[in-house]
Design a protein around this motif. Structure first.
Motif, PDB file in Angstrom:
ATOM      1  N   VAL A  97      44.494  30.577  51.118  1.00  0.00           N
ATOM      2  CA  VAL A  97      43.449  31.591  51.042  1.00  0.00           C
ATOM      3  C   VAL A  97      42.191  31.066  50.341  1.00  0.00           C
ATOM      4  O   VAL A  97      41.084  31.491  50.637  1.00  0.00           O
ATOM      5  CB  VAL A  97      43.980  32.874  50.365  1.00  0.00           C
ATOM      6  N   ILE A  98      42.349  30.098  49.458  1.00  0.00           N
ATOM      7  CA  ILE A  98      41.209  29.549  48.729  1.00  0.00           C
ATOM      8  C   ILE A  98      40.299  28.721  49.629  1.00  0.00           C
ATOM      9  O   ILE A  98      39.089  28.735  49.485  1.00  0.00           O
ATOM     10  CB  ILE A  98      41.691  28.674  47.541  1.00  0.00           C
ATOM     11  N   VAL A  99      40.863  28.009  50.576  1.00  0.00           N
ATOM     12  CA  VAL A  99      40.074  27.086  51.402  1.00  0.00           C
ATOM     13  C   VAL A  99      39.821  27.588  52.815  1.00  0.00           C
ATOM     14  O   VAL A  99      39.190  26.897  53.609  1.00  0.00           O
ATOM     15  CB  VAL A  99      40.760  25.694  51.471  1.00  0.00           C
ATOM     16  N   ASP A 100      40.263  28.780  53.149  1.00  0.00           N
ATOM     17  CA  ASP A 100      40.094  29.322  54.496  1.00  0.00           C
ATOM     18  C   ASP A 100      38.658  29.824  54.684  1.00  0.00           C
ATOM     19  O   ASP A 100      38.214  30.749  54.009  1.00  0.00           O
ATOM     20  CB  ASP A 100      41.088  30.477  54.713  1.00  0.00           C
ATOM     21  N   ASP A 101      37.905  29.195  55.598  1.00  0.00           N
ATOM     22  CA  ASP A 101      36.511  29.566  55.831  1.00  0.00           C
ATOM     23  C   ASP A 101      36.340  30.979  56.374  1.00  0.00           C
ATOM     24  O   ASP A 101      35.252  31.543  56.304  1.00  0.00           O
ATOM     25  CB  ASP A 101      35.854  28.584  56.810  1.00  0.00           C
ATOM     26  N   ARG A 102      37.405  31.555  56.905  1.00  0.00           N
ATOM     27  CA  ARG A 102      37.318  32.910  57.457  1.00  0.00           C
ATOM     28  C   ARG A 102      37.364  33.987  56.374  1.00  0.00           C
ATOM     29  O   ARG A 102      37.030  35.141  56.622  1.00  0.00           O
ATOM     30  CB  ARG A 102      38.461  33.171  58.441  1.00  0.00           C
ATOM     31  N   ILE A 103      37.742  33.605  55.178  1.00  0.00           N
ATOM     32  CA  ILE A 103      37.925  34.577  54.099  1.00  0.00           C
ATOM     33  C   ILE A 103      36.584  34.975  53.486  1.00  0.00           C
ATOM     34  O   ILE A 103      35.749  34.132  53.187  1.00  0.00           O
ATOM     35  CB  ILE A 103      38.842  34.002  52.992  1.00  0.00           C
ATOM     36  N   THR A 104      36.408  36.270  53.294  1.00  0.00           N
ATOM     37  CA  THR A 104      35.285  36.820  52.547  1.00  0.00           C
ATOM     38  C   THR A 104      35.854  37.425  51.276  1.00  0.00           C
ATOM     39  O   THR A 104      36.756  38.264  51.333  1.00  0.00           O
ATOM     40  CB  THR A 104      34.551  37.908  53.362  1.00  0.00           C
ATOM     41  N   TRP A 105      35.330  36.989  50.137  1.00  0.00           N
ATOM     42  CA  TRP A 105      35.805  37.469  48.843  1.00  0.00           C
ATOM     43  C   TRP A 105      34.972  38.655  48.410  1.00  0.00           C
ATOM     44  O   TRP A 105      33.755  38.650  48.513  1.00  0.00           O
ATOM     45  CB  TRP A 105      35.712  36.357  47.802  1.00  0.00           C
ATOM     46  N   ILE A 106      35.637  39.685  47.902  1.00  0.00           N
ATOM     47  CA  ILE A 106      34.974  40.899  47.432  1.00  0.00           C
ATOM     48  C   ILE A 106      35.368  41.120  45.980  1.00  0.00           C
ATOM     49  O   ILE A 106      36.561  41.175  45.659  1.00  0.00           O
ATOM     50  CB  ILE A 106      35.400  42.121  48.273  1.00  0.00           C
ATOM     51  N   THR A 107      34.391  41.247  45.112  1.00  0.00           N
ATOM     52  CA  THR A 107      34.674  41.472  43.701  1.00  0.00           C
ATOM     53  C   THR A 107      33.457  42.065  43.020  1.00  0.00           C
ATOM     54  O   THR A 107      32.341  41.950  43.509  1.00  0.00           O
ATOM     55  CB  THR A 107      35.096  40.161  43.008  1.00  0.00           C
ATOM     56  N   PHE A 108      33.686  42.709  41.890  1.00  0.00           N
ATOM     57  CA  PHE A 108      32.595  43.239  41.085  1.00  0.00           C
ATOM     58  C   PHE A 108      33.053  43.332  39.643  1.00  0.00           C
ATOM     59  O   PHE A 108      34.112  43.899  39.381  1.00  0.00           O
ATOM     60  CB  PHE A 108      32.184  44.630  41.559  1.00  0.00           C
ATOM     61  N   PRO A 109      32.314  42.876  38.685  1.00  0.00           N
ATOM     62  CA  PRO A 109      31.279  41.858  38.794  1.00  0.00           C
ATOM     63  C   PRO A 109      31.948  40.510  38.974  1.00  0.00           C
ATOM     64  O   PRO A 109      33.014  40.268  38.432  1.00  0.00           O
ATOM     65  CB  PRO A 109      30.540  41.956  37.467  1.00  0.00           C
ATOM     66  N   ALA A 110      31.367  39.644  39.713  1.00  0.00           N
ATOM     67  CA  ALA A 110      32.037  38.431  40.181  1.00  0.00           C
ATOM     68  C   ALA A 110      32.143  37.310  39.162  1.00  0.00           C
ATOM     69  O   ALA A 110      33.051  36.499  39.249  1.00  0.00           O
ATOM     70  CB  ALA A 110      31.337  37.906  41.431  1.00  0.00           C
ATOM     71  N   GLY A 111      31.257  37.234  38.205  1.00  0.00           N
ATOM     72  CA  GLY A 111      31.239  36.098  37.286  1.00  0.00           C
ATOM     73  C   GLY A 111      32.558  35.849  36.592  1.00  0.00           C
ATOM     74  O   GLY A 111      33.108  34.750  36.642  1.00  0.00           O
ATOM     75  N   TYR A 112      33.087  36.855  35.928  1.00  0.00           N
ATOM     76  CA  TYR A 112      34.348  36.688  35.220  1.00  0.00           C
ATOM     77  C   TYR A 112      35.511  36.522  36.185  1.00  0.00           C
ATOM     78  O   TYR A 112      36.428  35.736  35.945  1.00  0.00           O
ATOM     79  CB  TYR A 112      34.628  37.876  34.295  1.00  0.00           C
ATOM     80  N   ASP A 113      35.490  37.264  37.284  1.00  0.00           N
ATOM     81  CA  ASP A 113      36.576  37.184  38.255  1.00  0.00           C
ATOM     82  C   ASP A 113      36.702  35.777  38.828  1.00  0.00           C
ATOM     83  O   ASP A 113      37.789  35.206  38.864  1.00  0.00           O
ATOM     84  CB  ASP A 113      36.369  38.190  39.387  1.00  0.00           C
ATOM     85  N   PHE A 114      35.594  35.206  39.286  1.00  0.00           N
ATOM     86  CA  PHE A 114      35.661  33.867  39.855  1.00  0.00           C
ATOM     87  C   PHE A 114      35.887  32.804  38.792  1.00  0.00           C
ATOM     88  O   PHE A 114      36.527  31.788  39.050  1.00  0.00           O
ATOM     89  CB  PHE A 114      34.420  33.563  40.701  1.00  0.00           C
ATOM     90  N   GLY A 115      35.400  33.031  37.589  1.00  0.00           N
ATOM     91  CA  GLY A 115      35.693  32.115  36.487  1.00  0.00           C
ATOM     92  C   GLY A 115      37.185  32.071  36.209  1.00  0.00           C
ATOM     93  O   GLY A 115      37.781  31.000  36.047  1.00  0.00           O
ATOM     94  N   TYR A 116      37.801  33.250  36.147  1.00  0.00           N
ATOM     95  CA  TYR A 116      39.236  33.313  35.900  1.00  0.00           C
ATOM     96  C   TYR A 116      40.016  32.714  37.074  1.00  0.00           C
ATOM     97  O   TYR A 116      40.997  32.007  36.879  1.00  0.00           O
ATOM     98  CB  TYR A 116      39.667  34.757  35.652  1.00  0.00           C
ATOM     99  N   LEU A 117      39.560  32.969  38.306  1.00  0.00           N
ATOM    100  CA  LEU A 117      40.203  32.384  39.485  1.00  0.00           C
ATOM    101  C   LEU A 117      40.132  30.859  39.419  1.00  0.00           C
ATOM    102  O   LEU A 117      41.123  30.173  39.663  1.00  0.00           O
ATOM    103  CB  LEU A 117      39.538  32.897  40.759  1.00  0.00           C
TER     104      LEU A 117
END
Length: 130
Positions: A97-117
């Motif tokens: 799921v991390i490298v699949d180009d078809r995936i659209t990530w949805i989050t709010f607010p994204a900074g902490y979420d993607f940092g933690y990911l």
């Protein structure tokens, strides 16, 4: 909704791998209550909760933790049956799921979420500064 614990996380990731027609991933991480705002021109806040040596919140409580408890989060069970962050990161990385180009990530607010990911999949400490 799937109730996922250490005992069934591999089965749930196997199911997730078969969902080729679901190209959206919604993600939210919870950071218990905002207790301090950094000085400076930052667009984000630092969240943390204060607990005693038994893991209990201060008598004033914490709105974020209370919200999670009311939503059904079993913090005691997390201690015994929770998924280790290292194993979760491994499963997430190998899920595709991390490298699949078809995936659209949805989050709010994204900074902490993607940092933690990022921390989860890299198994490295994040930088100390913005």
């Amino acid at each position: 909704f799937h109730d996922v614990w250490a005992s069934n996380v591999e089965d749930e990731f196997n199911k997730m791998r078969t969902l080729n027609d679901c190209p959206y991933v919604a993600m939210d991480t919870e950071f218990p209550g905002v207790a301090a705002t950094p000085l400076g021109q930052f667009k984000s806040k630092v969240g943390f909760a204060l607990v005693n040596d038994k893991g209990e919140l201060s008598p004033s409580g914490d709105e974020s933790v209370d919200m999670l408890r009311h939503a059904g989060t079993d913090f005691d069970r997390l201690q015994t049956d929770g998924i280790s962050i290292d194993f979760f990161g491994e499963l997430l990385t190998t899920s595709g799921v991390i490298v699949d180009d078809r995936i659209t990530w949805i989050t709010f607010p994204a900074g902490y979420d993607f940092g933690y990911l990022f921390k989860t999949i890299s198994l490295k400490k994040l930088p100390d500064s913005m």
